[in-house]
Design a protein around this motif. Structure first.
Motif, short mmCIF file in Angstrom:
data_model
loop_
_atom_site.label_atom_id
_atom_site.label_comp_id
_atom_site.label_asym_id
_atom_site.label_seq_id
_atom_site.Cartn_x
_atom_site.Cartn_y
_atom_site.Cartn_z
N GLU A 41 -69.83 -2.45 -17.90
CA GLU A 41 -69.35 -2.31 -16.52
C GLU A 41 -70.52 -1.91 -15.63
OE1 GLU A 41 -65.97 0.29 -16.18
OE2 GLU A 41 -65.95 0.17 -13.99
N ASN A 86 -62.91 -0.20 -13.55
CA ASN A 86 -62.53 0.22 -12.20
C ASN A 86 -63.43 -0.43 -11.14
OD1 ASN A 86 -60.64 1.85 -13.41
ND2 ASN A 86 -61.86 3.72 -13.23
N ASN A 186 -57.80 -5.09 -13.34
CA ASN A 186 -58.04 -3.97 -14.25
C ASN A 186 -57.12 -2.80 -13.92
OD1 ASN A 186 -59.87 -2.45 -16.23
ND2 ASN A 186 -60.00 -1.14 -14.42
N GLU A 187 -56.42 -2.31 -14.91
CA GLU A 187 -55.62 -1.07 -14.79
C GLU A 187 -54.91 -0.97 -13.44
OE1 GLU A 187 -58.05 2.32 -15.97
OE2 GLU A 187 -58.00 1.66 -18.06
N TYR A 258 -58.01 5.64 -24.51
CA TYR A 258 -59.11 6.57 -24.84
C TYR A 258 -58.48 7.80 -25.47
CZ TYR A 258 -61.92 3.59 -21.84
OH TYR A 258 -62.59 2.50 -21.31
N GLU A 310 -60.02 -2.22 -23.70
CA GLU A 310 -60.78 -0.96 -23.57
C GLU A 310 -60.23 0.01 -24.61
OE1 GLU A 310 -61.40 1.01 -19.79
OE2 GLU A 310 -61.34 -0.92 -18.74
O1 AHR Z 1 -64.46 2.49 -19.27
C1 AHR Z 1 -64.44 3.44 -18.26
C2 AHR Z 1 -63.25 3.25 -17.32
O2 AHR Z 1 -62.08 3.57 -18.01
C3 AHR Z 1 -63.00 1.86 -16.81
O3 AHR Z 1 -63.73 1.59 -15.67
C4 AHR Z 1 -61.54 1.87 -16.50
O4 AHR Z 1 -60.95 0.60 -16.63
C5 AHR Z 1 -60.97 2.89 -17.48
O5 AHR Z 1 -60.13 3.77 -16.84
#
Ligand code: AHR
Length: 518
Positions: A41, A86, A186-187, A258, A310
């Motif tokens: 990114e 993001n 994205n998200e 995550y 991700e």
């Molecule tokens: O990978 C870091 C961030 O985590 C990314 O930009 C976003 O998509 C996610 O929230």
């Protein structure tokens, strides 16, 4: 759960070992190499100072870091998601193409960072070609329109004779890139996302973008934004409502996740931490249930696949200055330093992905360089973080089809809020072309070694090719520029006999890979 992770109700063998019955004929699905993709990114030092650093003594004439390219090439990373994240939701791709001296310096509002735009789509495609990876392109469905998305497809994939393909040619790129896989935003479920909208609004926009993009290139594979994690209040509802709008126009749905060893998530209990990959098995299965529910509702013949685009451990560099670029270029953001227990969990997550290979066709370790990454650089070189090793093993050894193995016996332990969890997490693959059998094993037991008794059925393992283990006394041990091999693979001390039964020894706190020829 397709593989035999939980079928451990049979009594333990007299030796106390888990018994694995591995039959090379019982194949669940081929494991796509794209399951082991990664992510770059425009964030922190991932691009600038990470892969692109024109002022560096380590860079080539294009400004690409040679040491990084050579490692990525050697690893064989199959596909890389770009340019965000993001970041993508506020990105105008036109700022990053054309003569470099004309490109604007722009404030990226996602990370409060200055982006010089000296690295853009064409530089990424050139870098991808050099490193042998394929692009997974992210589209701005935040501030960007469906028309902008289709224009980027035209710029990348049409030969010539149209406005955007001719612009690419004017920029010196005669041949189209033929980019297959695209993320529709994205998200978009996240209030932090630039252009965040409701599921219905996003579903409409994704469908519109997909229709316009397919008018440009009907061969695309399109991934709609699913929930950005199971803790979202709209988890699964978002996915259902999005798919109600765009199911017919897309091929896949994304998942993100995550995890961390935090007071909230694990109570700082490493035993529980090492079981968190099982919550990702659940996330995959719940998301698939929603996809298939919408399929039924729409009476559609099409089944979607999942893009887990991700995933990683991320919890230390996740607040304050680690998340705010303070309007600098290439700030140090999200520079998480990984320890042994993180690497073991990453191994467990790889097992989770492999055992869902029938429906998860693409996944990206987020990210690749400097930002929550297996590889860290400075002006003089690079080092491999602990999590590099399980990821690299997946790239080197996870070939063929995932097997439906029977696992009997083996012990379990209580992980708070998760019930009984097996100490051993085992996945197996068979690659018919090479005749190789591969086993990945996480031993979650923090204090004891465990044994596996392999019972060969179908093809028998003739001889051991590889036996490696990642382990150590200190779960918190990390690698650094000064001590790059503090946590590194060692030869596993066993597994060398391949008779009808083979016994494997798994040390406490370990992740291992074994590969045999048949
Ligand atoms: O990978 C870091 C961030 O985590 C990314 O930009 C976003 O998509 C996610 O929230």
């Amino acid at each position: 759960m397709p593989a035999a992770l939980w079928s451990q109700s049979a009594p333990a063998s007299p030796s106390g070992a888990a018994r694995v019955y591995l039959d090379t004929r019982r194949r669940i699905a081929p494991v796509e190499q794209n399951l082991f993709g990664s992510f770059l990114e425009h964030l922190g030092r991932a691009i600038y100072e990470g892969i692109y650093d024109p002022g560096s003594k380590l860079s080539d004439g294009d400004g690409f870091r040679k040491d990084v390219m050579s490692l990525v090439r050697q690893m064989g990373v199959p596909i890389i998601r770009y340019p965000g994240g993001n970041f993508v939701s506020g990105y105008n791709w036109l700022d990053g193409v054309g003569p470099k001296q004309d490109r604007p310096k722009v404030l990226d509002k996602a990370w409060n960072t200055l982006n010089t735009n000296q690295f853009g789509t064409n530089e990424f495609m050139a870098w991808s070609r050099e490193t042998g990876t394929k692009p997974l392109m992210g589209l701005n469905l935040g501030t960007g329109t469906a028309e902008d998305a289709a224009a980027l497809v035209e710029y990348c994939n049409v030969g010539q004779g149209t406005r955007w393909s001719d612009l690419r040619r004017k920029h010196g790129i005669a041949q189209p890139y033929d980019v297959k896989n695209w993320c529709l935003g994205n998200e978009m479920d996240g209030p932090w996302q630039i252009g965040h909208m409701t599921s219905t609004e996003y579903g409409y926009k994704a469908a519109d973008a997909a229709r316009q993009m397919r008018a440009v290139d009907p061969t695309l594979k399109l991934i709609a934004c699913g929930s950005s994690g199971p803790t979202m209040p709209t988890y699964l509802e978002w996915d259902r409502e999005v798919l109600e709008q765009c199911y017919d126009y897309v091929d896949a749905l994304s998942l993100h996740r995550y995890v961390g060893n935090t007071p909230e998530e694990t109570g700082n209990d490493s035993g529980k931490y090492l079981a968190l990959n099982l919550t990702m098995d659940r996330q995959i299965e719940e998301t698939l249930a929603v996809c298939d529910m919408v399929q039924g509702h729409k009476r559609s013949p099409k089944k979607l696949w999942l893009s887990f685009d991700e995933w990683n451990v991320w919890y230390r560099a996740r607040s304050g200055d680690a998340m705010d670029g303070h309007r600098h270029e290439a700030p140090h953001l999200l520079e998480e330093i990984y320890n042994l227990e993180d690497a073991l969990l990453v191994g467990g997550i790889i097992n989770t992905l492999i055992r869902h290979a029938d429906r998860v066709k693409l996944a990206c370790l987020a990210q690749l360089i400097n930002v929550i990454a297996p590889i860290m650089t400075n002006g003089n070189g690079l080092f491999q973080q602990t999590i590099f090793h399980p990821y690299n093993w997946a790239l080197q050894y996870a070939r063929g089809s995932v097997l439906d193995m029977l696992v009997e016996g083996g012990s379990t332990y209580e992980a708070a809020g998760m019930g009984q969890v097996p100490h051993l997490d085992i996945t197996g693959l068979f690659h018919p072309e090479s005749g190789k059998i591969t086993l990945f094993v996480l031993n979650r037991d923090l204090s004891k070694s465990h044994q596996i008794e392999m019972n060969w059925q179908g093809d028998s393992a003739a001889h051991l090719l590889t036996a490696l283990v990642l382990t150590g006394d200190d779960l918190k041990a990390v690698n650094s520029f000064d001590a790059p091999n503090r946590v590194a693979p060692q030869a596993a001390a066993n597994g060398s006999n391949a008779t009808a039964r083979t016994t494997l020894e798994l040390p406490p706190r370990s992740y291992s890979v074994f590969q045999w020829a048949t």
